[in-house]
Design an enzyme around this catalytic site. Structure first.
Site: not given
Ligand code: LLP
Length: 463
Positions: A391, A320
């Site tokens: 701000c 994913e």
């Molecule tokens: N699968 C599941 C179950 C997840 O919870 C996530 C991300 C992904 C896949 C995708 O992960 P990626 O490949 O994008 O790393 N807001 C944070 C990242 C939070 C990720 C949450 N879950 C940031 O800006 O770094």
């Protein structure tokens, strides 16, 4: 949060503030392909172009700030993941990184599936016409209404995250006369080397059911007894912005261990495992992310080896990726409003956006790079902090970066690698209007998410 090392480099001002900063790049006009979207280049006038459209034209047409997304790059990255994993595996793009109807259509065309984690993401996917059986529904506290909608729509899988949810989904599926395909999300007890807020496989946290103490095995036991659930596999997501493959290796080892226990106890070989997302991208030139084909090879080999050792049929693997597809494909275009030099302290460059369009610096101490994009410059490098117009003093976009010393109000600057978790985490703080997302391809710019207006804000204010 990027793992960039920041040795103190040669100093280009008399006094430099304490902090992290790399040596100034040799050529401030250069655009490192590691952090910029694939089609980004400078035209003969020194103006940055992407997808054949220059940023000055974009700023005139859609205004600033704006997220500018290289559609060709997005599609190429999606395709690279799809190709790398081949036909014996599935790639679910994680919509939380950035989702819009156009994105759903691109993914559909490139043969990817979609991971959604809320009713809103599910609604977006369905409204773009994605076949429901290509959707995986995640979340640690899906509401009954969300579950009902997902089951009714016929999503391909719901990833169960707690004992209560096993019963809840089973009950709703039975009520709707359906047998729902489900995976069970486990926490494998791995400490992923990333920021604590985005590590998700150690045991003390809200996601998943721990393998430790037999809880995950008990969850499988209960789910297998429920006729309205079709248990297709086990899910593990260890965290985000990860460079080191060893966490995935341990996760795969432990998930296969659970598959073996399930086979031994129930005589059932679950046909699928999902190893989640989490692969890191380059936010600065110091980051070295893995290519999808390397990741696919590594994960497939680990799972195959572990299954052979356990005398299990190799399950179908799914992954994913979110950030690794969307992240590098966009930059945020800002106009410089003020340049304030505080004698002996620091130079602040204020732009017309900030923490409302990129909360990642404030939230995770994330590192970004930045470049002057409306022209080139031969001026000396100047160490600056790029800040927003909100701000509070934590409203930092790029903590320490070098821009040319002749930077002036009206110049356009851009922060690369903002395609993931920027628009999707944007807020209306200070009643900021969330910026548009403009997709560019083959000389054409198309707004795929429009800029918010004051009317949008006021429409919600019904008091
Ligand atoms: N699968 C599941 C179950 C997840 O919870 C996530 C991300 C992904 C896949 C995708 O992960 P990626 O490949 O994008 O790393 N807001 C944070 C990242 C939070 C990720 C949450 N879950 C940031 O800006 O770094």
């Amino acid at each position: 949060m990027s793992r960039s090392a920041h040795p103190a480099g040669p100093r280009h001002a008399d006094v430099l503030p304490e902090g992290h900063y790399a040596a100034p790049p040799v050529d401030l006009n250069a655009l490192d392909p590691k952090v910029w979207a694939q089609t980004v280049t400078r035209d003969e006038d020194g103006v940055v172009t992407v997808g054949g459209v220059d940023v000055k034209t974009l700023a005139e047409e859609v205004g600033t700030p704006a997220y500018v997304l290289d559609e060709e790059d997005f599609r190429a990255r999606a395709r690279a993941w799809r190709t790398a994993f081949g036909h014996d595996a599935d790639v679910f793009y994680a919509g939380k990184a950035f989702l819009s109807r156009a994105v759903v259509r691109w993914l559909d065309e490139e043969g990817l599936n979609l991971d959604v984690c809320s009713g809103g993401e599910l609604a977006t996917a369905l409204s773009a016409g994605l076949a429901p059986d290509r959707i995986a529904f995640h979340g640690n506290n899906k509401t009954p209404a969300e579950i009902r909608r997902a089951v009714e729509a016929g999503v391909g899988r719901i990833v169960l995250d707690s004992f209560q949810e096993i019963v809840r989904v089973a009950h709703l599926a039975r009520e709707l006369g359906k047998r729902q395909r489900v995976q069970i999300r486990v926490t494998v007890g791995v400490e992923a080397h990333t920021h604590e807020f985005i590590a998700t496989a150690h045991e003390d946290q809200k996601f998943g059911i721990p393998l430790a103490g037999g809880q995950a095995a008990e969850a499988v036991r209960r789910a297998l007894q429920l006729d309205s659930l079709d248990v297709i596999g086990i899910h593990s997501h260890i965290g985000s912005q990860i460079f080191d493959m060893s966490g995935f290796e341990v996760a795969a080892h432990r998930v296969v261990g659970l598959l073996k226990d399930i086979r031994d106890e129930h005589g059932v070989e679950l046909p699928e495992i999902d190893l989640g997302g989490g692969l890191g991208i380059a936010y600065t030139s110091e980051d070295d992310p893995r290519e999808p084909h390397e990741i696919a090879k590594a994960l497939t080999e680990i799972v195959t080896r572990e299954c052979e050792a356990a005398r299990l049929r190799t399950p179908r693997i799914s992954v994913e990726p979110g950030r690794a597809i969307a992240g590098p494909t966009a930059f945020t275009l800002y106009e410089v409003g003020t340049v304030k030099s505080l004698e002996g302290l620091r130079t602040y460059v204020s732009v017309d956006g900030g923490m409302s369009d990129n909360i990642r610096t404030a939230l995770y101490d994330a590192e970004y790079s930045v470049a002057l994009v409306s022209r080139t410059s031969d001026a000396e490098p100047m160490l600056v902090r790029v800040v927003g117009k909100h701000c509070e003093s934590g409203d930092i976009v790029v903590k320490d970066a070098f821009l040319p010393a002749d930077l002036a109000p009206g110049d356009l600057i851009a922060v690369p690698a903002t395609g993931a978790y920027c628009r999707s985490m944007a807020s209306n703080y200070n009643h900021a209007l969330r910026p548009p997302v403009v997709a560019v391809r083959e000389g054409e710019a198309r707004v795929i998410v429009r800029r918010e207006t004051e009317e949008d804000l006021l429409r919600l204010d019904v008091g």
